[in-house]
Design a protein around this motif. Structure first.
Motif, PDB file in Angstrom:
ATOM      1  N   ASP A  29       0.874  -1.161   0.000  1.00  0.00           N
ATOM      2  CA  ASP A  29       0.000   0.000   0.000  1.00  0.00           C
ATOM      3  C   ASP A  29       0.917   1.219   0.000  1.00  0.00           C
ATOM      4  O   ASP A  29       2.084   1.132   0.395  1.00  0.00           O
ATOM      5  N   ARG A  30       0.438   2.355  -0.431  1.00  0.00           N
ATOM      6  CA  ARG A  30       1.297   3.540  -0.466  1.00  0.00           C
ATOM      7  C   ARG A  30       1.223   4.324   0.841  1.00  0.00           C
ATOM      8  O   ARG A  30       2.139   4.287   1.647  1.00  0.00           O
ATOM      9  N   ASP A  31       0.108   5.042   1.040  1.00  0.00           N
ATOM     10  CA  ASP A  31      -0.014   5.926   2.212  1.00  0.00           C
ATOM     11  C   ASP A  31      -0.056   5.100   3.494  1.00  0.00           C
ATOM     12  O   ASP A  31      -0.932   4.257   3.658  1.00  0.00           O
ATOM     13  N   GLY A  32       0.893   5.339   4.377  1.00  0.00           N
ATOM     14  CA  GLY A  32       0.956   4.616   5.636  1.00  0.00           C
ATOM     15  C   GLY A  32       1.953   3.468   5.623  1.00  0.00           C
ATOM     16  O   GLY A  32       2.301   2.939   6.674  1.00  0.00           O
ATOM     17  N   VAL A  33       2.430   3.086   4.431  1.00  0.00           N
ATOM     18  CA  VAL A  33       3.437   2.023   4.312  1.00  0.00           C
ATOM     19  C   VAL A  33       4.714   2.579   3.685  1.00  0.00           C
ATOM     20  O   VAL A  33       5.803   2.387   4.212  1.00  0.00           O
ATOM     21  N   ILE A  34       4.578   3.285   2.570  1.00  0.00           N
ATOM     22  CA  ILE A  34       5.723   3.888   1.894  1.00  0.00           C
ATOM     23  C   ILE A  34       5.953   5.308   2.400  1.00  0.00           C
ATOM     24  O   ILE A  34       7.081   5.713   2.664  1.00  0.00           O
ATOM     25  N   ASN A  35       4.877   6.056   2.535  1.00  0.00           N
ATOM     26  CA  ASN A  35       4.969   7.445   2.990  1.00  0.00           C
ATOM     27  C   ASN A  35       4.023   7.672   4.166  1.00  0.00           C
ATOM     28  O   ASN A  35       3.077   6.913   4.373  1.00  0.00           O
ATOM     29  N   ILE A  36       4.325   8.715   4.920  1.00  0.00           N
ATOM     30  CA  ILE A  36       3.465   9.083   6.045  1.00  0.00           C
ATOM     31  C   ILE A  36       2.121   9.528   5.479  1.00  0.00           C
ATOM     32  O   ILE A  36       2.053  10.312   4.535  1.00  0.00           O
ATOM     33  N   ASP A  37       1.050   8.993   6.049  1.00  0.00           N
ATOM     34  CA  ASP A  37      -0.290   9.286   5.570  1.00  0.00           C
ATOM     35  C   ASP A  37      -0.774  10.594   6.177  1.00  0.00           C
ATOM     36  O   ASP A  37      -1.275  10.631   7.289  1.00  0.00           O
ATOM     37  N   HIS A  38      -0.610  11.669   5.408  1.00  0.00           N
ATOM     38  CA  HIS A  38      -1.085  12.986   5.845  1.00  0.00           C
ATOM     39  C   HIS A  38      -2.511  13.239   5.367  1.00  0.00           C
ATOM     40  O   HIS A  38      -3.053  14.316   5.581  1.00  0.00           O
ATOM     41  N   GLY A  39      -3.106  12.259   4.697  1.00  0.00           N
ATOM     42  CA  GLY A  39      -4.465  12.409   4.184  1.00  0.00           C
ATOM     43  C   GLY A  39      -4.462  13.017   2.796  1.00  0.00           C
ATOM     44  O   GLY A  39      -4.095  14.177   2.632  1.00  0.00           O
ATOM     45  N   TYR A  40      -4.819  12.235   1.800  1.00  0.00           N
ATOM     46  CA  TYR A  40      -4.933  12.674   0.413  1.00  0.00           C
ATOM     47  C   TYR A  40      -3.654  13.359  -0.084  1.00  0.00           C
ATOM     48  O   TYR A  40      -3.666  14.499  -0.537  1.00  0.00           O
ATOM     49  N   VAL A  41      -2.562  12.662   0.015  1.00  0.00           N
ATOM     50  CA  VAL A  41      -1.268  13.194  -0.416  1.00  0.00           C
ATOM     51  C   VAL A  41      -1.188  13.139  -1.941  1.00  0.00           C
ATOM     52  O   VAL A  41      -1.345  12.069  -2.538  1.00  0.00           O
ATOM     53  N   TYR A  42      -0.962  14.291  -2.563  1.00  0.00           N
ATOM     54  CA  TYR A  42      -0.822  14.331  -4.014  1.00  0.00           C
ATOM     55  C   TYR A  42       0.226  15.322  -4.489  1.00  0.00           C
ATOM     56  O   TYR A  42       0.489  15.459  -5.680  1.00  0.00           O
ATOM     57  N   LYS A  43       0.877  16.031  -3.560  1.00  0.00           N
ATOM     58  CA  LYS A  43       1.927  16.990  -3.901  1.00  0.00           C
ATOM     59  C   LYS A  43       3.271  16.461  -3.419  1.00  0.00           C
ATOM     60  O   LYS A  43       3.374  15.912  -2.312  1.00  0.00           O
ATOM     61  N   ILE A  44       4.305  16.664  -4.226  1.00  0.00           N
ATOM     62  CA  ILE A  44       5.655  16.218  -3.858  1.00  0.00           C
ATOM     63  C   ILE A  44       6.062  16.793  -2.509  1.00  0.00           C
ATOM     64  O   ILE A  44       6.611  16.073  -1.666  1.00  0.00           O
ATOM     65  N   GLU A  45       5.761  18.057  -2.277  1.00  0.00           N
ATOM     66  CA  GLU A  45       6.192  18.694  -1.022  1.00  0.00           C
ATOM     67  C   GLU A  45       5.497  18.122   0.214  1.00  0.00           C
ATOM     68  O   GLU A  45       5.970  18.295   1.338  1.00  0.00           O
ATOM     69  N   ASP A  46       4.405  17.391   0.025  1.00  0.00           N
ATOM     70  CA  ASP A  46       3.697  16.755   1.147  1.00  0.00           C
ATOM     71  C   ASP A  46       4.041  15.279   1.300  1.00  0.00           C
ATOM     72  O   ASP A  46       3.583  14.627   2.227  1.00  0.00           O
ATOM     73  N   PHE A  47       4.834  14.755   0.383  1.00  0.00           N
ATOM     74  CA  PHE A  47       5.169  13.319   0.367  1.00  0.00           C
ATOM     75  C   PHE A  47       6.411  13.112   1.222  1.00  0.00           C
ATOM     76  O   PHE A  47       7.489  13.586   0.894  1.00  0.00           O
ATOM     77  N   GLU A  48       6.239  12.361   2.303  1.00  0.00           N
ATOM     78  CA  GLU A  48       7.331  12.129   3.251  1.00  0.00           C
ATOM     79  C   GLU A  48       7.544  10.625   3.416  1.00  0.00           C
ATOM     80  O   GLU A  48       6.689   9.922   3.961  1.00  0.00           O
ATOM     81  N   PHE A  49       8.672  10.135   2.888  1.00  0.00           N
ATOM     82  CA  PHE A  49       8.965   8.710   2.993  1.00  0.00           C
ATOM     83  C   PHE A  49       9.099   8.304   4.453  1.00  0.00           C
ATOM     84  O   PHE A  49       9.680   9.022   5.264  1.00  0.00           O
ATOM     85  N   ILE A  50       8.570   7.134   4.781  1.00  0.00           N
ATOM     86  CA  ILE A  50       8.698   6.583   6.125  1.00  0.00           C
ATOM     87  C   ILE A  50      10.134   6.086   6.280  1.00  0.00           C
ATOM     88  O   ILE A  50      10.664   5.423   5.387  1.00  0.00           O
ATOM     89  N   PRO A  51      10.780   6.400   7.396  1.00  0.00           N
ATOM     90  CA  PRO A  51      12.157   5.943   7.602  1.00  0.00           C
ATOM     91  C   PRO A  51      12.274   4.420   7.450  1.00  0.00           C
ATOM     92  O   PRO A  51      11.418   3.675   7.916  1.00  0.00           O
ATOM     93  N   GLY A  52      13.317   3.994   6.753  1.00  0.00           N
ATOM     94  CA  GLY A  52      13.580   2.572   6.569  1.00  0.00           C
ATOM     95  C   GLY A  52      12.960   1.965   5.337  1.00  0.00           C
ATOM     96  O   GLY A  52      13.196   0.795   5.021  1.00  0.00           O
ATOM     97  N   VAL A  53      12.155   2.740   4.603  1.00  0.00           N
ATOM     98  CA  VAL A  53      11.429   2.198   3.454  1.00  0.00           C
ATOM     99  C   VAL A  53      12.391   1.774   2.329  1.00  0.00           C
ATOM    100  O   VAL A  53      12.226   0.707   1.745  1.00  0.00           O
ATOM    101  N   PHE A  54      13.397   2.593   2.037  1.00  0.00           N
ATOM    102  CA  PHE A  54      14.322   2.249   0.958  1.00  0.00           C
ATOM    103  C   PHE A  54      15.140   1.009   1.318  1.00  0.00           C
ATOM    104  O   PHE A  54      15.340   0.129   0.485  1.00  0.00           O
ATOM    105  N   GLU A  55      15.592   0.945   2.566  1.00  0.00           N
ATOM    106  CA  GLU A  55      16.376  -0.213   3.006  1.00  0.00           C
ATOM    107  C   GLU A  55      15.535  -1.488   2.912  1.00  0.00           C
ATOM    108  O   GLU A  55      16.018  -2.529   2.457  1.00  0.00           O
ATOM    109  N   ALA A  56      14.281  -1.409   3.350  1.00  0.00           N
ATOM    110  CA  ALA A  56      13.391  -2.574   3.289  1.00  0.00           C
ATOM    111  C   ALA A  56      13.193  -3.008   1.842  1.00  0.00           C
ATOM    112  O   ALA A  56      13.227  -4.210   1.533  1.00  0.00           O
ATOM    113  N   CYS A  57      12.998  -2.060   0.944  1.00  0.00           N
ATOM    114  CA  CYS A  57      12.760  -2.393  -0.457  1.00  0.00           C
ATOM    115  C   CYS A  57      14.014  -2.960  -1.123  1.00  0.00           C
ATOM    116  O   CYS A  57      13.914  -3.803  -2.023  1.00  0.00           O
ATOM    117  N   LYS A  58      15.183  -2.538  -0.683  1.00  0.00           N
ATOM    118  CA  LYS A  58      16.417  -3.138  -1.200  1.00  0.00           C
ATOM    119  C   LYS A  58      16.485  -4.606  -0.808  1.00  0.00           C
ATOM    120  O   LYS A  58      16.865  -5.462  -1.619  1.00  0.00           O
TER     121      LYS A  58
END
Length: 188
Positions: free
Chosen positions: A16-45
């Motif tokens: 899932d995206r919001d809440g798993v990849i990025n912090i779910d700020h509610g209806y995220v659609y702007k780059i400036e509001d998209f905040e990766f959850i710490p550890g996401v890149f390492e987990a995906c590697k």
């Protein structure tokens, strides 16, 4: 768990995206509001190095409600995929459903087989990418994610929650606090 690839198809981690990849700020659609959850890149590697494809499956009712457009979603998605690529991680596919049966407007107001908890996004991705669903994993932060995975035949389901974790395993999914923890538990 035996996590080796079998010959009947490839395996995937459905995220899932919001809440798993990025912090779910509610209806995220702007780059400036998209905040990766710490550890996401390492987990995906770790996921990629283990031979699993990564597929993002996300309900996007904000489109259906008129909060943002499919073009805005696609622009953010392209940027997100580029961020993963810069970290050496390939996203095999991003599937989304913009429909909402009650709150959608215009053509978006409809029941849809792709809107989680329905399995449509997973089934379509599995067909497109030759994925063996029974050998795959789903990580989500809502019960609708868990039901979508179960409805598609995915057996390894991880529910990301910030709640205190007294019992990690439920009847059909495992609770964890992040994608990184889900990956650690799965490959342990």
């Amino acid at each position: 768990m035996d996590n080796s690839l079998d010959q009947s198809g490839s395996k995937a981690f459905f995220l899932d995206r919001d809440g798993v990849i990025n912090i779910d700020h509610g209806y995220v659609y702007k780059i400036e509001d998209f905040e990766f959850i710490p550890g996401v890149f390492e987990a995906c590697k770790i996921i990629s190095q283990a031979g699993f494809k990564i597929v993002v499956v996300t309900n996007q009712a904000g489109i259906g409600r008129g909060y943002y457009t499919e073009q805005q979603f696609n622009e953010l998605t392209s940027w997100m995929v580029e961020q993963f690529e810069q970290q050496g991680v390939a996203i095999s596919e991003v599937r989304f459903c913009p429909h909402h049966a009650e709150s959608g407007i215009g053509r978006y107001k409809q029941e849809c087989f792709h809107r989680k908890p329905n399995p449509g996004m997973l089934l379509t991705a599995a067909k497109n990418l030759n994925i063996c669903l029974e050998q795959s994993v789903l990580v989500g932060d809502k019960y609708s994610d868990m039901f979508a995975g179960a409805n598609a035949g995915v057996e390894a389901l991880f529910y990301v929650t910030e709640a205190e974790l007294e019992v990690k395993k439920s009847d059909f999914f495992i609770r964890c606090q992040s994608l990184h923890e889900a990956v650690t538990l799965f490959f342990d």
